[in-house]
Scaffold this motif. Structure first.
Motif, PDB file in Angstrom:
ATOM      1  N   TYR A  27       5.061  -0.918   8.363  1.00  0.00           N
ATOM      2  CA  TYR A  27       5.676  -1.563   7.358  1.00  0.00           C
ATOM      3  C   TYR A  27       7.334  -1.927   7.775  1.00  0.00           C
ATOM      4  O   TYR A  27       7.636  -2.791   7.278  1.00  0.00           O
ATOM      5  CB  TYR A  27       5.490  -1.093   6.006  1.00  0.00           C
ATOM      6  N   MET A  40       7.536  -5.603   3.121  1.00  0.00           N
ATOM      7  CA  MET A  40       6.361  -5.743   3.893  1.00  0.00           C
ATOM      8  C   MET A  40       4.895  -4.899   3.156  1.00  0.00           C
ATOM      9  O   MET A  40       4.096  -5.510   3.314  1.00  0.00           O
ATOM     10  CB  MET A  40       6.472  -5.250   5.309  1.00  0.00           C
ATOM     11  N   GLU A  41       5.562  -3.926   2.579  1.00  0.00           N
ATOM     12  CA  GLU A  41       4.351  -2.989   2.053  1.00  0.00           C
ATOM     13  C   GLU A  41       3.856  -3.783   0.791  1.00  0.00           C
ATOM     14  O   GLU A  41       2.755  -3.814   0.721  1.00  0.00           O
ATOM     15  CB  GLU A  41       4.756  -1.791   1.451  1.00  0.00           C
TER      16      GLU A  41
END
Ligand code: FE2
Lengths: 212, 230
Positions: free
Chosen positions: B45, B57-58
């Motif tokens: 991530y 991203m996560e």
């Protein structure tokens, strides 16, 4: 042709006044950046449009319509939105400030809770950016959703709107938009809603007149 | 598109206890259904930082993309149930959900694959035949970036910009799609850029132009070239 200039309306409360439902950081960005950008781009579009009109450039006029609708819609929607929110501690945020509207809501949806459930379902069902609105037309009250910044300009009276763009909640609620919707009920300005319910479309849009 | 579905055997509820039997032996008592699943990322991530931060991203992968996967599976399930009852109207009513969640799954799957950490497959410039085609159809790589960024900035609401190849002429172009509408028909998607606010807001807030210029530092040109030469 002289054209008016639209300007960013001041908020009727401080940026942090809607906490904890909506954080001050969100309110400040939303008002001073996002709304301001719609106002700036609207003014640019109508200025260019005016010169396309005066030079009889019909193609140029048509090409500008999407920008006027989007940025003009953004300006209208946000202006109505700020006014239909209120600090939770104010009596305006209590549904009892809207006796006539609540009576009509009870008639249509059975109860305020029934209405809230239907409105919430519409908000969470939006695919992409957009708004949910309670509107009044010749038939009575209705819940509608609009995409992107499409404004309510078909003759209906906007009673109140909820912004479902991610910028309206993301810094605080992240992907948890259901929690945002749940909390926004605490800061709906029922007094404004009652006033709009009793008026016509022109009254709701009065605050939006351009200044020359 | 079928590559996006991992085929998983689904046992009839009453037969769960016998799941240890070899699949072939159960052919008459099972049905096989393609179920969409969240694909793993090929990088961590945090690997696209500082261009896209790890929190974005996560959330984007484990929450947003997962929601599209779930929505797609429920839409497909609802269509199958309606079909079994010969209720075509109910099946057809699922079309917007199928398009939205199916598109969301397809778009994000393509997106993760056309990104890579800077210096480890991401960033730099396209090469070889892809670069030749870009020069021919856009004038230069810089012109492609400019045109794409203008298209991204012009999206009114949520959506995507795509570098696409016309399947007939082979010509490259830049198109935008609203919300989660996937690129379909005669266009092959080569490179997708997510312009939804959830793709950048935690890091860039309203300064989306900064996100659009930063993302080129993590574009995986190897993936784009592979899609182009397919
Ligand atoms: Fe996304």
């Amino acid at each position: 042709m002289s054209v008016g200039t639209y300007s960013l309306p001041a908020l009727p409360y401080a940026y942090d006044a809607l906490e904890p439902s909506i954080s001050a950081q969100i309110m400040e960005l939303h008002h001073s950046k996002h709304h301001q950008t719609y106002v700036t781009n609207l003014n640019n579009a109508i200025k260019t449009y005016a010169s396309a009109v005066s030079s009889n450039d019909i193609a140029g006029q048509i090409a500008l319509q999407a920008a006027i609708k989007f940025n003009g819609g953004g300006h209208i929607n946000h202006s109505l939105f700020w006014e239909n929110l209120s600090p939770a501690s104010s009596p305006d945020a209590d549904p009892s400030s809207a006796p006539l509207l609540i009576a009509e809501i009870n008639k249509v949806w059975g109860s305020l809770d029934g209405f809230k459930a239907a409105f919430t379902k519409t908000l969470l069902g939006l695919q992409g950016s957009g708004w949910g609105w309670l509107v009044k037309d010749a038939q009575g009250l209705r819940i509608v959703s609009t995409k992107d910044q499409d404004p309510i300009v078909g003759g209906e009276v906007p009673i109140f709107g909820v912004d479902m763009w991610e910028h309206a909640y993301y810094l605080q609620y992240l992907n948890g938009k259901a929690a945002y919707v749940e909390n926004i009920w605490k800061v709906i300005n029922w007094k404004t809603a009652e006033t709009r319910f009793q008026g016509g479309a022109a009254d709701a849009f009065k605050v939006l007149k351009a200044s020359i | 598109m079928s590559a996006l579905f991992r085929t998983a055997p689904a046992l009839r509820a009453g037969l769960r206890a016998s799941a240890a039997k070899p699949i072939a032996a159960m052919a008459s008592t099972t049905f096989v259904r393609g179920k969409a699943t969240l694909p793993d990322l090929a990088y961590d991530y945090g690997a696209l930082e500082p261009y896209i931060n790890g929190t974005i991203m996560e959330l984007h992968h484990s929450k947003h993309h997962q929601t599209y996967v779930n929505g797609l599976n429920s839409a497909v399930e609802a269509i199958e149930e309606a079909k079994a009852k010969n209720d075509l109207a109910t099946a057809a009513a699922q079309a917007p959900l199928l398009n939205f969640h199916g598109g969301g799954h397809i778009n994000h799957t393509l997106f993760w694959e056309n990104l890579a950490p800077n210096g480890k497959g991401g960033g730099g410039e396209p090469e070889g035949k892809l670069l030749t085609a870009i020069n021919e159809d856009f004038g230069s790589f810089d012109a492609l970036k400019k045109q794409t960024n203008a298209a991204l900035a012009g999206i009114q609401g949520s959506g995507w910009a795509w570098l696409v190849k016309d399947k007939t002429s082979g010509t490259l172009g830049v198109v935008t799609r609203l919300n989660q509408d996937p690129v379909t028909g005669n266009l092959e998607p080569l490179l997708g850029i997510d312009a939804w606010e959830h793709a950048y807001y935690l890091q860039y807030q309203n300064r989306k132009a900064e996100y659009f210029s930063a993302i080129w530092e993590v574009v995986n040109w190897g993936t784009v070239a592979k899609r182009f030469e397919k």
